[in-house]
Structure formats: C-alpha cells, structure tokens
Design a protein around this motif. Structure first.
Motif, PDB file in Angstrom:
ATOM      1  N   GLN A  19       0.800  -1.225   0.000  1.00  0.00           N
ATOM      2  CA  GLN A  19       0.000   0.000   0.000  1.00  0.00           C
ATOM      3  C   GLN A  19       0.832   1.274   0.000  1.00  0.00           C
ATOM      4  O   GLN A  19       0.320   2.350  -0.321  1.00  0.00           O
ATOM      5  N   ASP A  20       2.127   1.207   0.335  1.00  0.00           N
ATOM      6  CA  ASP A  20       2.942   2.417   0.505  1.00  0.00           C
ATOM      7  C   ASP A  20       4.278   2.236  -0.219  1.00  0.00           C
ATOM      8  O   ASP A  20       4.953   1.211  -0.057  1.00  0.00           O
ATOM      9  N   GLN A  21       4.668   3.237  -1.013  1.00  0.00           N
ATOM     10  CA  GLN A  21       5.880   3.079  -1.806  1.00  0.00           C
ATOM     11  C   GLN A  21       7.120   2.947  -0.935  1.00  0.00           C
ATOM     12  O   GLN A  21       7.988   2.101  -1.209  1.00  0.00           O
ATOM     13  N   GLU A  22       7.260   3.747   0.090  1.00  0.00           N
ATOM     14  CA  GLU A  22       8.457   3.662   0.924  1.00  0.00           C
ATOM     15  C   GLU A  22       8.579   2.283   1.559  1.00  0.00           C
ATOM     16  O   GLU A  22       9.681   1.724   1.650  1.00  0.00           O
ATOM     17  N   ARG A  23       7.441   1.718   1.979  1.00  0.00           N
ATOM     18  CA  ARG A  23       7.486   0.363   2.535  1.00  0.00           C
ATOM     19  C   ARG A  23       7.856  -0.649   1.453  1.00  0.00           C
ATOM     20  O   ARG A  23       8.621  -1.583   1.702  1.00  0.00           O
ATOM     21  N   ARG A  24       7.340  -0.468   0.241  1.00  0.00           N
ATOM     22  CA  ARG A  24       7.698  -1.387  -0.843  1.00  0.00           C
ATOM     23  C   ARG A  24       9.199  -1.334  -1.115  1.00  0.00           C
ATOM     24  O   ARG A  24       9.856  -2.365  -1.287  1.00  0.00           O
ATOM     25  N   LEU A  25       9.739  -0.131  -1.184  1.00  0.00           N
ATOM     26  CA  LEU A  25      11.164   0.004  -1.478  1.00  0.00           C
ATOM     27  C   LEU A  25      12.030  -0.653  -0.416  1.00  0.00           C
ATOM     28  O   LEU A  25      13.132  -1.140  -0.710  1.00  0.00           O
ATOM     29  N   ASN A  26      11.564  -0.680   0.803  1.00  0.00           N
ATOM     30  CA  ASN A  26      12.362  -1.231   1.903  1.00  0.00           C
ATOM     31  C   ASN A  26      12.074  -2.701   2.195  1.00  0.00           C
ATOM     32  O   ASN A  26      12.767  -3.290   3.030  1.00  0.00           O
ATOM     33  N   HIS A  27      11.088  -3.316   1.541  1.00  0.00           N
ATOM     34  CA  HIS A  27      10.730  -4.699   1.889  1.00  0.00           C
ATOM     35  C   HIS A  27      10.541  -5.632   0.690  1.00  0.00           C
ATOM     36  O   HIS A  27      10.513  -6.845   0.858  1.00  0.00           O
ATOM     37  N   LEU A  28      10.437  -5.068  -0.523  1.00  0.00           N
ATOM     38  CA  LEU A  28       9.961  -5.875  -1.643  1.00  0.00           C
ATOM     39  C   LEU A  28      11.062  -6.327  -2.600  1.00  0.00           C
ATOM     40  O   LEU A  28      10.953  -7.388  -3.215  1.00  0.00           O
ATOM     41  N   TYR A  29      12.124  -5.561  -2.711  1.00  0.00           N
ATOM     42  CA  TYR A  29      13.064  -5.764  -3.819  1.00  0.00           C
ATOM     43  C   TYR A  29      14.390  -6.375  -3.359  1.00  0.00           C
ATOM     44  O   TYR A  29      14.845  -6.124  -2.240  1.00  0.00           O
TER      45      TYR A  29
END
Length: 508
Positions: A19-29
C-alpha cells in the motif's frame, strides 16, 4: 487453524507493504550488494534522505558508492509496476553500462519479486533493454531519450558525460530532459568533473537558488549533496593501526571545525588510506563539500599538478593589494571570442594575481576605459600592459588604420607585445615553471583560476584518448592571457608609473 491464521497474517503484512511506496522500497526488492551478495534492499541513510527530500527535478552531487544508481533503479521499477501508463527511462553513459544496469538492477529485481506479484504485473521485452508491463507502463535503459513523453527519468554519471562528450550532454539537456513534463520526476546524479559543463552549471544554479531561499517551481532543480563521511561504511575498524600524516589530520580537523561535524578515528583512518591511494583525485571521488568536489584536478588538464600544489600550500587565498606597487596586466585579445586580462603585482621573488577580468564583443577602447575604472575604484597604478602578437595587426575598420597596441598607447598605457609562440608545448612548460611562484586571489580571480584548472587536451571521441593538442574553449582564452605573463614577463622593465598622468592613464 494455526496455518490459516499464519497465512492470513502474512497476507495482511503483504497488503500493508504494497500500500505504501516507501514500505515497498524497503521490503519488496532484491539487489546485488557491493560484495556480490544477493540481499533484500533497504535504504541507507543517504538514500532515505534523498527519498524524503526529492523534488520534481533533482540534481545529485555525491561521493562514490552511496548506491544511488541502484536505489533510483529500484524506485524507477516500482514506479512502473504500481502506476499505469507510465514511461520510465534510465540513461547510462555507454551502451555497455546500459546493458549492465538493465541486467543487474532491473531484471534482477523484477525476477525476484514474489511470484504472485509477477503474475499480476506480467512483463515482456518489447525491445532490447526495455520491459513493457500489462498495465501499459514501461521501463527502458538507454543512452539517450529524446522522443515520446517520460514521467520518470534518471541520468547517471552526467558529470562524466558533460566532461568527455559535451555535445551528448547538450543533447540530453535539450532533448531527454524536455521529454519530462512539469510535475514529473527527473534524477541527474554524478561525481564531479571540474568547473565546467552542463552538470556543473545545473548544480551551481540549483545550489544558488537553495542558498538564497528562493521558492521552487515544478521546473526548478533541487540540489542534493552527499559527502563521503555520510556513508555508514566509510571507516576502518582498527584506526590505531593507521598512521595519519600531519597534513591529512590537519585537513580533517579543519573540516570538523568548518562543518561543525565530529569524525570518528575510524573515519579519519579510512580517509587517510583513501588519500594515500587516490591523491588529489579524492576530491572528486570522495568530496567533503560541493566546492571541493568541483575543485579537483581535471583529467587531461595541462596544469593539474601545479594547481593542486597551489591549493595544498594555500596560494589560492585572500591576496592583498599593495597600493605602492604597480599593477601589470596580461591580455588575450578576442575578436568574436573572449578578451581576458590578468592583473598582477610582483612581490619579492613571487607574483600576486589580484584580479581577472573578461568579456567579449567589445572594442580595445572599452578595455582601456575599464582599466581606468579599476584605477579610480581600487587605486591601481599601472605598469606595462603585455599584449599578444596580434595586437599589432592592422585595424581595417578604422580610418587611421591604428592597431590595438597603438590605440592602447593613445590612452597613455605603456605596452609590450609578446612575440608569437612557435611551440605550444614550450608555452605550457613556461606556465608550469612559474605557477609555483604565484598567489591568486580566490574571489577576484575565480574565473581565471577555473581557466587554468580546465585548460586541457582535446578529447578524441573515436579513439577514446586525449589528443596531443589543446582544446579550444572558454578556458583557453584565460590560459592564453596567462601565457603572456609566463613567456613575456621581463621584470616590468624596472619602469615607474607614467609620471604625467593619474595612475598611469589619461582620459580621452
């Protein structure tokens, strides 16, 4: 059932992350770290600072290995994955680097996304180094981007491009940047390559606007600088094993005082070892301040060693004017090019350069009156004016046919014409020989100092090497004026200021 509850908890966490880009950048890649290890990406402090402070157009001056290329590539990929109808373009400085970025950053990160997300956001390679997703967004790595409309643009190593390939830098500035409409994102990042080119100009304009506190529009650039000491890994764990030279420790102590920072002994040991390996190139590779980043010796410059030594020994500083000593001037005369003038006072066995002046498109009478202005404003008493050989060329535009030497003498200046140089290498050596005896006023000679820093060999695009001849550009005029001093100085002829005129000139 515990398994069901665990799956629901995991699903809830995934939804929370997505739901949140900053969280995606820190957990997804996933990325490949500097030690060739595969790991989950987490923003480091510098990357987090950039993310939170980014504007629409961002110019990033940095020390090496802060990881911005990787971070912005992940940011770009995320933008394409989670937004429809978005064109994302990453511009590299070479085709080989474009292929590497696409393979090791974009494809590597995409292929390691959760299978469910890759199924939801399927991709195909529509052409080389490009992914087109089923949400009609795309991400492409190239060496240029002029056509179409782009919503997210990243240009890496722009300082290097501007230094070696100024025409390509101009093409990026006038072409690629213009594909991005206002309100969209541009990131331009690089280490520095000296006081010239589009990267330097962008940095200085953005930095000035920031320092002056002027409001930003969607078309203005936001300046970001990241020093070497902001990198969390730039330290040595056993600093007691490193002997830091006295001049390096003095520099680091001054840095702490000037910037109001505290460096650990581990950081100081790291910097000392890096300086031991890089020498003065450390200023571009691992700068402490923006000014230092651009002040490094320029690759291919004729006088980089001498200029570095001047800085090391504090000879580019606040140089006082002595009203008892004549001021000698050294000229390069332009027609359609710049006319440049150095102002020097001899001091013992050395030489104090107190001012540098240049402009273009003006007559010799204009410069004579400008020297009169300086005499009135600053109290200059003029000695000899040293002019290049073409000052004696006939002036066909004047009815009396007087050349520029004669016109300057009509203003009651004492003139000496320096003979034409037969061997440019000898002129370069003359400059190298005399520079160690010179002092330069840092403020009033700033542009002239930049000329000496940036007077360099011509770059051969085809062979990828420097030619054995000077590059003719803005820096060459200031250098040619300085060559009149290096080759023509004769002690001023032990002449006194002209006795029948006020400070060596008369009004016409």
């Amino acid at each position: 059932m515990p398994e069901v509850a665990e799956r629901e908890t995991q699903a809830e966490r995934i939804r929370w992350v997505l739901q949140d880009q900053e969280r995606r950048l820190n957990h997804l890649y996933w990325v490949i770290d500097p030690y060739s290890r595969e790991r989950k990406f987490r923003m480091n402090p510098a990357q987090s600072q950039l993310y939170r402070n980014a504007g629409h157009r961002n110019i990033i001056l940095k020390a090496r290995q802060h990881g911005f290329s990787t971070f912005i590539a992940i940011w770009a990929l995320d933008t394409a994955l989670f937004n429809s109808n978005v064109n994302v373009v990453l511009v590299a400085d070479s085709e080989d680097n474009a292929k590497e970025i696409f393979r090791t950053k974009i494809m590597f990160a995409y292929n390691r996304l959760p299978a469910a997300l890759r199924e939801r956001r399927q991709a195909k390679r529509s052409r080389q180094e490009e992914l087109l997703f089923n949400n009609n967004s795309s991400i492409r790595v190239t060496t240029n981007a002029r056509s179409g409309t782009v919503q997210f643009l990243h240009v890496s190593e722009f300082g290097k491009i501007a230094h070696y390939y100024p025409d390509k830098a101009r093409e990026l500035r006038t072409g690629s940047f213009e594909t991005v409409h206002k309100g969209m994102r541009i990131f331009v990042e690089s280490t520095a390559k000296g006081y010239s080119g589009d990267f330097y100009d962008l940095c200085k304009t953005a930095q000035q606007q920031q320092q002056e506190g002027r409001p930003q529009t969607e078309l203005d650039w936001t300046f970001h600088f990241f020093a070497w000491f902001e990198h969390p890994d730039y330290y040595l764990p056993n600093p007691e094993e490193v002997v830091i030279p006295a001049d390096t420790r003095e520099y680091l102590d001054k840095l702490e005082t000037d910037l109001g920072i505290t460096l650990t002994e581990g950081q100081k040991a790291w910097y000392s070892k890096k300086y031991e390996n890089l020498g003065d190139d450390i200023m571009s590779e691992h700068p402490s301040t923006p000014e230092e980043a651009f002040a490094q010796p320029v690759e291919g410059a004729y006088y980089h060693r001498q200029m570095a030594a001047l800085r090391k020994h504090g000879r580019i500083t606040d140089v006082p004017f002595d009203p008892r000593v004549p001021v000698y001037t050294f000229w390069d005369l332009g027609h359609n090019d710049d006319t440049c003038i150095w102002f020097m006072q001899p001091h013992g066995q050395g030489f104090r350069f107190i001012r540098y002046y240049w402009t273009h498109g003006e007559s010799i009478q204009f410069y004579a009156r400008k020297l009169k202005e300086f005499a009135d404003d600053f109290g200059f008493i003029y000695g000899t004016c040293y002019l290049p050989h073409d000052a004696e060329n006939a002036n066909m535009e004047r009815e009396d046919g007087k050349n520029r030497r004669e016109i300057l003498e009509d203003f009651n200046f004492r003139v000496r014409v320096v003979e034409k140089v037969q061997d440019k290498q000898e002129a370069h050596q003359a400059v190298r020989d005399v520079l160690p005896r010179c002092w330069f006023d840092a403020e009033n000679c700033a542009t002239g100092i930049m000329c000496l820093d940036h007077y360099r060999k011509e770059w051969d695009d085809r062979l990828g090497v420097y030619k054995d001849k000077p590059r003719h550009d803005w820096a060459s005029h200031g250098n040619d004026a300085f060559e009149q001093f290096a080759r023509g100085w004769d002690g001023g002829g032990n002449q006194q200021p002209l006795p029948n005129t006020k400070r060596g000139w008369r009004q016409i």
